[in-house]
Design an enzyme around this catalytic site. Sequence first.
Site, PDB file in Angstrom:
ATOM      1  N   HIS A  65      21.814  56.609  -9.492  1.00  6.95           N
ATOM      2  CA  HIS A  65      21.855  57.752  -8.578  1.00  6.95           C
ATOM      3  C   HIS A  65      20.676  57.664  -7.603  1.00  6.95           C
ATOM      4  O   HIS A  65      19.596  57.178  -7.950  1.00  6.95           O
ATOM      5  CB  HIS A  65      21.792  59.073  -9.353  1.00  6.95           C
ATOM      6  CG  HIS A  65      23.135  59.546  -9.812  1.00  6.95           C
ATOM      7  ND1 HIS A  65      23.306  60.391 -10.890  1.00  6.95           N
ATOM      8  CD2 HIS A  65      24.392  59.305  -9.327  1.00  6.95           C
ATOM      9  CE1 HIS A  65      24.598  60.648 -11.054  1.00  6.95           C
ATOM     10  NE2 HIS A  65      25.269  60.004 -10.119  1.00  6.95           N
ATOM     11  N   ASP A  67      18.431  59.613  -6.329  1.00  7.00           N
ATOM     12  CA  ASP A  67      17.100  60.171  -6.560  1.00  7.00           C
ATOM     13  C   ASP A  67      16.278  59.340  -7.548  1.00  7.00           C
ATOM     14  O   ASP A  67      15.102  59.607  -7.764  1.00  7.00           O
ATOM     15  CB  ASP A  67      17.191  61.629  -7.031  1.00  7.00           C
ATOM     16  CG  ASP A  67      18.019  61.812  -8.294  1.00  7.00           C
ATOM     17  OD1 ASP A  67      19.012  61.080  -8.468  1.00  7.00           O
ATOM     18  OD2 ASP A  67      17.675  62.705  -9.104  1.00  7.00           O
ATOM     19  N   HIS A 141      25.682  60.642 -19.284  1.00  2.72           N
ATOM     20  CA  HIS A 141      25.530  61.216 -17.952  1.00  2.72           C
ATOM     21  C   HIS A 141      26.840  60.981 -17.197  1.00  2.72           C
ATOM     22  O   HIS A 141      27.803  60.445 -17.755  1.00  2.72           O
ATOM     23  CB  HIS A 141      24.331  60.566 -17.255  1.00  2.72           C
ATOM     24  CG  HIS A 141      23.916  61.242 -15.988  1.00  2.72           C
ATOM     25  ND1 HIS A 141      23.793  62.599 -15.862  1.00  2.72           N
ATOM     26  CD2 HIS A 141      23.582  60.718 -14.769  1.00  2.72           C
ATOM     27  CE1 HIS A 141      23.402  62.894 -14.642  1.00  2.72           C
ATOM     28  NE2 HIS A 141      23.280  61.773 -13.963  1.00  2.72           N
ATOM     29  N   ASP A 212      18.715  60.635 -17.069  1.00  3.68           N
ATOM     30  CA  ASP A 212      19.501  61.867 -17.020  1.00  3.68           C
ATOM     31  C   ASP A 212      20.541  61.841 -18.143  1.00  3.68           C
ATOM     32  O   ASP A 212      21.242  60.844 -18.333  1.00  3.68           O
ATOM     33  CB  ASP A 212      20.207  62.000 -15.680  1.00  3.68           C
ATOM     34  CG  ASP A 212      19.224  62.173 -14.531  1.00  3.68           C
ATOM     35  OD1 ASP A 212      18.006  62.115 -14.782  1.00  3.68           O
ATOM     36  OD2 ASP A 212      19.678  62.359 -13.388  1.00  3.68           O
TER      37      ASP A 212
END
Length: 305
Positions: A65, A67, A141, A212
């Site tokens: 992802h 970020d 996730h 995450d």
Amino acid sequence: MNLTFLGTSAGSPTAQRNVSSMLLDLRQEQHGLWLFDCGESTQMQMQKAKFSLAKLEVIFLTHLHGDHLFGLPGVLTTRSLMQNQSPLTLIAPKGIKQFIETVIEISYSWLTYSLNIIELEQDRTVFEDERFRVEAKLLKHRVPCFGYRIIEKDLLAQLDIDKLKQDNIQVGSYYNDLKKGKTITLDDGRIIRAVDYQTKIKKGKKLAILGDTIPCQASITLASDVDLLVHEATQENALEDKAIERGHSTTVHAATIAKQANAKRLIMTHISPRYSLDDNNKLVNEARSVFANTEIATDFSTFTI
């Protein structure tokens, strides 16, 4: 070893928090810097914290992802402009090689050092040498996301040379036998047991850095008995449904994992942009109601393991 957080925000940066990235400083352990995740502006955060890109040894990404990823092209290409370059290892879920090759090609960039890319598709040991072992496990996730368990191996007992000298023992040709733990007889008839002249075994440290995830068994396994657990806490407990829906954890989730895993210490990170630093006490207190030894990371905070 020291762990410094370069970014602690989830999803997007805020005026108070950059997005995910942290540095494990292993220079005292005769290694370099290990970077975990690389959100945008990571290289700027490194400069502010006075860490050199040239000292990077391994980069671990939990998932792809943005970020956690978008700072990587800048880190890799800027490193090519530096002198005294050393090889770099990049460990990340499958797809990272295609990402790097595409960015390098369409931006007309280049790398001037050896980049060893290891793509993850399943649980495995991703790094091991005489001092450390790193294990990766798949978390839960919305995309493939891994957590890492960093294990410092125990330092074996060594001969205490100072103590030998204090007892006027000249080991000479017996040195290797003593190192192997044997009992020897000196020329003057004295019987010397190696165990009486060995330093204590130094237990290695263990830490878990999780990406995450919603609560899962893999998190507990990775965090089992660690000295330090880094766990995301994107939302407060009241927003549990929202957190789970988006593949994230709450403060109470993180604390529960720490408790179930018998971790010694919990550091929460990956905080939703909805929260300012003024909300830190509320978030920490929620977690501490389950696991007392909880702290929350802010950008540039450093924790000693």
